[in-house]
Design a protein around this motif. Structure first.
Motif, mmCIF file in Angstrom:
data_model
loop_
_atom_site.group_PDB
_atom_site.id
_atom_site.type_symbol
_atom_site.label_atom_id
_atom_site.label_comp_id
_atom_site.label_asym_id
_atom_site.label_seq_id
_atom_site.Cartn_x
_atom_site.Cartn_y
_atom_site.Cartn_z
ATOM 1 N N PHE A 290 -4.387 -1.686 -8.000
ATOM 2 C CA PHE A 290 -5.625 -1.273 -7.355
ATOM 3 C C PHE A 290 -6.738 -2.295 -7.596
ATOM 4 O O PHE A 290 -7.591 -2.505 -6.730
ATOM 5 C CB PHE A 290 -6.049 0.102 -7.861
ATOM 6 C CG PHE A 290 -5.167 1.231 -7.387
ATOM 7 C CD1 PHE A 290 -4.771 1.308 -6.064
ATOM 8 C CD2 PHE A 290 -4.715 2.202 -8.261
ATOM 9 C CE1 PHE A 290 -3.960 2.340 -5.616
ATOM 10 C CE2 PHE A 290 -3.903 3.239 -7.826
ATOM 11 C CZ PHE A 290 -3.525 3.300 -6.503
ATOM 12 N N LYS B 25 -6.730 -5.042 -5.144
ATOM 13 C CA LYS B 25 -7.246 -4.623 -3.834
ATOM 14 C C LYS B 25 -8.712 -4.209 -3.891
ATOM 15 O O LYS B 25 -9.235 -3.666 -2.911
ATOM 16 C CB LYS B 25 -6.408 -3.455 -3.294
ATOM 17 C CG LYS B 25 -4.936 -3.794 -3.069
ATOM 18 C CD LYS B 25 -4.779 -4.850 -1.995
ATOM 19 C CE LYS B 25 -3.313 -5.137 -1.719
ATOM 20 N NZ LYS B 25 -3.136 -6.179 -0.682
ATOM 21 N N LYS C 152 -12.116 1.600 -1.085
ATOM 22 C CA LYS C 152 -11.344 2.056 0.068
ATOM 23 C C LYS C 152 -12.104 3.187 0.746
ATOM 24 O O LYS C 152 -12.295 4.252 0.191
ATOM 25 C CB LYS C 152 -9.976 2.544 -0.417
ATOM 26 C CG LYS C 152 -9.065 2.959 0.698
ATOM 27 C CD LYS C 152 -7.747 3.437 0.124
ATOM 28 C CE LYS C 152 -6.818 3.901 1.218
ATOM 29 N NZ LYS C 152 -5.557 4.419 0.680
ATOM 30 N N HIS D 294 2.141 6.447 -7.023
ATOM 31 C CA HIS D 294 1.179 7.440 -7.506
ATOM 32 C C HIS D 294 1.736 8.854 -7.354
ATOM 33 O O HIS D 294 1.560 9.694 -8.257
ATOM 34 C CB HIS D 294 -0.130 7.305 -6.728
ATOM 35 C CG HIS D 294 -1.064 8.454 -6.953
ATOM 36 N ND1 HIS D 294 -1.868 8.566 -8.069
ATOM 37 C CD2 HIS D 294 -1.302 9.565 -6.197
ATOM 38 C CE1 HIS D 294 -2.563 9.687 -7.997
ATOM 39 N NE2 HIS D 294 -2.242 10.307 -6.877
ATOM 40 N N GLU E 7 -10.088 3.999 -8.069
ATOM 41 C CA GLU E 7 -8.714 4.422 -8.306
ATOM 42 C C GLU E 7 -8.127 3.722 -9.526
ATOM 43 O O GLU E 7 -7.369 4.327 -10.298
ATOM 44 C CB GLU E 7 -7.874 4.134 -7.065
ATOM 45 C CG GLU E 7 -8.224 5.037 -5.894
ATOM 46 C CD GLU E 7 -7.696 4.523 -4.571
ATOM 47 O OE1 GLU E 7 -6.918 5.234 -3.923
ATOM 48 O OE2 GLU E 7 -8.071 3.403 -4.176
ATOM 49 N N ALA E 8 -8.484 2.456 -9.713
ATOM 50 C CA ALA E 8 -8.026 1.731 -10.904
ATOM 51 C C ALA E 8 -8.572 2.384 -12.167
ATOM 52 O O ALA E 8 -7.838 2.608 -13.145
ATOM 53 C CB ALA E 8 -8.456 0.268 -10.824
ATOM 54 N N ALA F 110 2.213 1.680 -3.493
ATOM 55 C CA ALA F 110 1.226 2.260 -4.406
ATOM 56 C C ALA F 110 1.081 3.764 -4.166
ATOM 57 O O ALA F 110 0.966 4.552 -5.118
ATOM 58 C CB ALA F 110 -0.119 1.560 -4.226
ATOM 59 N N ARG G 269 -10.020 -1.791 -5.415
ATOM 60 C CA ARG G 269 -10.151 -0.335 -5.382
ATOM 61 C C ARG G 269 -10.437 0.133 -6.815
ATOM 62 O O ARG G 269 -9.588 0.661 -7.526
ATOM 63 C CB ARG G 269 -8.889 0.298 -4.815
ATOM 64 C CG ARG G 269 -8.679 -0.062 -3.355
ATOM 65 C CD ARG G 269 -7.250 0.092 -2.876
ATOM 66 N NE ARG G 269 -6.753 1.448 -2.920
ATOM 67 C CZ ARG G 269 -5.575 1.828 -2.441
ATOM 68 N NH1 ARG G 269 -4.789 0.932 -1.838
ATOM 69 N NH2 ARG G 269 -5.173 3.073 -2.533
ATOM 70 N N ASP H 33 0.824 -1.206 0.000
ATOM 71 C CA ASP H 33 0.000 0.000 0.000
ATOM 72 C C ASP H 33 0.862 1.261 0.000
ATOM 73 O O ASP H 33 0.537 2.244 -0.675
ATOM 74 C CB ASP H 33 -0.936 0.000 1.205
ATOM 75 C CG ASP H 33 -2.059 -1.024 1.059
ATOM 76 O OD1 ASP H 33 -2.325 -1.444 -0.082
ATOM 77 O OD2 ASP H 33 -2.658 -1.412 2.079
#
Length: 632
Positions: free
Chosen positions: A271, A274, A436, A243, A279-280, A239, A276, A236
């Motif tokens: 992402f 996870k 998230k 980013h 965000e992906a 990532a 997410r 995490d």
């Protein structure tokens, strides 16, 4: 007497004045000499530093016509001489002290690079440690901040090569905190690079073209810190920093545009793992937006010599991003399907727990039974077999519906079922952690991507309409990837694209409500796989051998699905007209009776027997039976 006294006082004052003037003149002459000496030394140091840079360029030449060992020795002697000169000029509390300290530290840094080129990394690390120790109290000063970040970057790289990730992480985190503190004090950090420090002028000034050097260096340090987090399995954090690096590069317009898009798409894949999805989607949309903008820039340029290479690279990156979009669609389909099955059948862990349920109860599981003891059976246990009356592997009535549809299809009442189980759905979503909820979403604030993001969902797929929309969007990107990854040039990538198409059809069939639509989708899936198998056998036999097992498995799965759908067709057809089953049975019995009478009549004709003597039925009676059947 008064005149004499006045003359004496005037004589003393004049003498004192002359002495002061002589003293000041001597001081000015001395200061002028010091300044002249300093300027002369700075000019010499400037020339010697330029000579070091020339040596470094000679070392980096491919066609080396010089002796590396001799060149390294010359550089080493020159650096040692320069360090000695600088140390002789350093005076604490002097205005030039920080600049001279930065120049000395720069030479330590150059010396460490020289030792690394000679394979002496441990000695280089010791020098870097010495350099950092000498500037640790003044690291945020404008003369030293850029140099300190360079040394930390270099030393952290050497430590990470040796696997000492914890020390490297501490150094880079210290550099990050120093940068943030400086940013709080001033939005624009003033700094000097090595060329500024070794200027021949006594007054230092920053170069006009070095505005982004510090920001690029900080970005490089953050990128290395993210790499170390990944090595320490702090994914995490990795990532987050990856980013941040992409955000800084985007805002500074630094680096290769196509590679930026590829890295953003790869981060989107993380992402996805996870769950997410927002965000992906944002990172995939950003990658797509950047590539389309770059495409417009290339179209506006006059075609230079390397334009073809740029276009080829752009098309390849478009294909790579397209494959990431396909992965996004497939993964969203998969998670949505799992959520639906869980809402109907319960969690997989609960289903597995049933496997360990004891078929009967005893007073004490660890106490052996005797002949006098009778087991206490459960209510759902068959007394004859001792097995559960209902459970895994039970034989159920053919008219009863199974508790969970094990085929890749959804009952027609699924939308209403989903709407009626909102509480269970919410619980499942919390377990799956689809989005998230804590913290801020990692996005690129400099890009307005709302219109692009609205083209594809980032939520669960729950209805047939949503499934078809996601299928269409994913299918369009799959076709875009196929344009570049052709069977002739990239056979394995093309095969993977066909297999992804098969997966898309499989998920779409799951969401189709009526059997005919499911069958049509599965038929398309089967046609694609069979066509691919046939072509590979003829055109690419080597590739066919490599993927034949996967293709056969997919084809077998499709055929089983289609067979299951056909069985459901028969089952539904029997349920649709139950009131006509008696009529159908009567017709079948009448036809059988007519058939037996015709056979009997035919046998009598062949044996030339009299129909009356033989007891056969006249033809008129048979015709009457046929009329009765037709009219019935």
């Amino acid at each position: 007497m008064f005149i004499i006294l006045f003359t004496y006082v005037e004589s003393v004052s004049f003498t004192s004045f002359v002495s002061t003037v002589k003293s000041n003149l001597k001081y000015n002459i001395t200061m002028d000499g010091v300044q002249s000496t300093i300027k002369c030394n700075l000019e010499i140091l400037h020339k010697e530093y330029q000579q070091i840079k020339t040596f470094q360029k000679m070392e980096n030449l491919d066609d080396k016509t010089h002796n590396d060992t001799e060149l390294s020795e010359e550089m080493k002697k020159l650096i040692q001489h320069m360090i000695g000169t600088i140390e002789s000029m350093m005076i604490p509390q002097d205005p030039m002290y920080l600049r001279l300290l930065a120049m000395k530290t720069t030479l330590f840094y150059e010396q460490s690079k020289l030792l690394i080129s000679l394979g002496k990394e441990m000695e280089a690390q010791e020098i870097l440690i010495t350099a950092l120790e000498s500037i640790k109290d003044v690291v945020s000063k404008s003369e030293l901040v850029f140099l300190a970040f360079r040394i930390i970057n270099h030393y952290a790289y050497l430590l990470s090569k040796q696997g000492e990730f914890e020390k490297s992480k501490e150094l880079l985190e210290y550099a990050e905190s120093t940068y943030k503190s400086s940013k709080k004090e001033s939005a624009v950090i003033q700094f000097y690079v090595s060329d500024d420090l070794f200027s021949p002028d006594t007054v230092i000034s920053s170069s006009t073209d070095s505005s982004n050097k510090l920001e690029r260096l900080v970005t490089n340090n953050l990128q290395m810190l993210g790499f170390i987090y990944n090595k320490q399995e702090l994914h995490d954090k990795f990532a987050e920093y990856h980013h941040e690096v992409l955000r800084r590069q985007l805002e500074m317009k630094d680096g290769n545009v196509t590679m930026w898009a590829l890295r953003s798409a790869r981060l989107a894949s993380y992402f996805l793992s996870k769950n997410r999805f927002k965000e992906a989607r944002h990172h995939l949309v950003a990658a797509t937006h950047v590539l389309y903008s770059y495409e417009k820039e290339l179209e506006a340029l006059e075609p230079p010599d390397n334009m073809i290479e740029k276009w080829d690279e752009l098309q390849q990156r478009f294909a790579d991003v397209a494959r990431c979009w396909v992965k996004y669609g497939l993964y969203l389909f998969s998670v949505s399907k799992t959520n639906i099955i869980s809402s109907i059948c319960g969690e997989p862990n609960q289903m597995l727990e049933k496997l360990w349920t004891s078929p009967f109860k005893t007073a004490d599981l660890y106490k052996p039974t005797t002949s006098k003891e009778t087991p206490i059976y459960d209510d759902n246990v068959d007394e004859k077999t001792g097995l559960p009356a209902r459970g895994f592997g039970d034989i159920v009535d053919r008219n009863s519906q199974p508790p969970c549809d094990v085929t890749d299809s959804i009952p027609k009442a699924l939308p209403s079922l989903l709407q009626g189980s909102q509480s269970h759905k919410t619980e499942t979503r919390n377990i799956d952690n689809v989005e998230k909820n804590e913290g801020v979403l990692l996005i690129f604030p400099s890009l307005d991507l709302t219109e692009w993001e609205e083209q594809v969902t980032a939520s669960f797929i729950e209805t047939t309409v949503q499934a078809r929309e996601l299928f269409q969007y994913t299918h369009s990107w799959l076709k875009r990837a196929k344009v570049f990854y052709t069977l002739q040039d990239h056979p394995m990538q093309y095969i993977n694209a066909i297999l992804d198409l098969s997966e898309l059809h499989r998920f779409l069939a799951f969401y189709e409500e009526d059997i005919e639509s499911q069958y049509a989708v599965q038929k398309l899936r089967a046609d694609a796989l069979e066509t691919l198998s046939t072509i590979l056998k003829e055109v690419r036999p080597q590739c066919y051998m490599a993927v034949s097992v996967e293709l056969l498995r997919e084809l077998a799965e499709v055929q089983l699905e289609m067979m299951g759908l056909n069985l459901r067709r028969i089952y539904i057809a029997q349920e649709v007209v139950p009131e006509t089953s008696d009529v159908t049975l009567h017709k079948m019995e009448a036809l059988a009776d007519i058939h037996s009478k015709l056979e009997h009549f035919n046998n009598n004709m062949w044996h030339n027997m009299d129909p009356i003597d033989s007891g056969s039925i006249p033809v008129s009676d048979i015709a009457g039976d046929v009329c009765n059947y037709v009219n019935s």
